[in-house]
Write a protein that holds these residues in place. Sequence first.
Motif: not given
Length: 314
Positions: A200-204
């Motif tokens: 996932d890229t939520f925190a990127l």
Amino acid sequence: MADILIRNIKEDKEEILVDYDKDSFVENWQENETWEVSFTVCKSDLNSMTFDLIDYENFVLWNSQRFVIKQMASYASGEQVYKDVTATHVYYTIQDCWQYNVLTGTKTIKQLLTHIFSSGNNGFSWGVIDADNTFLSVEQENFGNGNYLDLINEVLDDYGAIVIPDNKYLRFYPKDSYGKITEQQIRYKYNTDDVKFDIDTFALKTQIRGSGKKDDNDKYMFDPITYTSPESSRWGIRIQDPVEDERYTIASNMTARLKQDLHDYPDISGSVTMKWSTTVNKGDKVPFIYEPLNINTTIQIVGITTYPALPNKP
């Protein structure tokens, strides 16, 4: 499989664990988080002395490591009496020690560890393994006044370190430099058919700002620093929560902190169930090939769950 020994807290009695549920014996290690063994045993004529020796704060000795029984459930089914046991690695008993004194200033990881243990080592010793001088000095303020485990966890966070205990000897490594590069690949249809990956890229994020200490005139000792990751060319500018930490008085140290803290990559985690036991160890870098997902990369082992009594169990 090596013998499992049960030893009392006074260390004057010891018995081999026999006639237990081998399916239930599990060893679980997770990087910087936990290391424990658990098992279930039913009292029998063969293990009655050992069964009575299984009690809180007594020791389980397994694979040359010492674990302390911290959780136990005792119960009966008909005439059969059982104990479910969870024993935590002796390293975690370090939380019973306390450092009351505090220190402030720019400190190395060795200086902080020396400070922690200056109140008494309780049988523990330690070493820092950093051949490439990866660890930077970090500004500290009032470091101390806590139990040893909490203080060590602060050190792990501040310096990006990993601790690998060997009974009461603790080795501290930079996060990216421990473990070995091994050719023992994990490969689909060879030694695993069961793979799960979460991405996932939520925190990127690709940019972060940091500010340090202010002087008596309420002015920063160095101008706030903005660090932009090279990954911004791919993902664009995505701003992470700023770092405001008065322990920092040197700009270069803050820059190093920002590079370390910036989460400029997708979160990728996975679990693999092996068809048979393997000799990979903590922190090892392993080639991982999984054709159905077009994956051919290197992964690092950050957690292992094993069933030592069952060599054919994944």
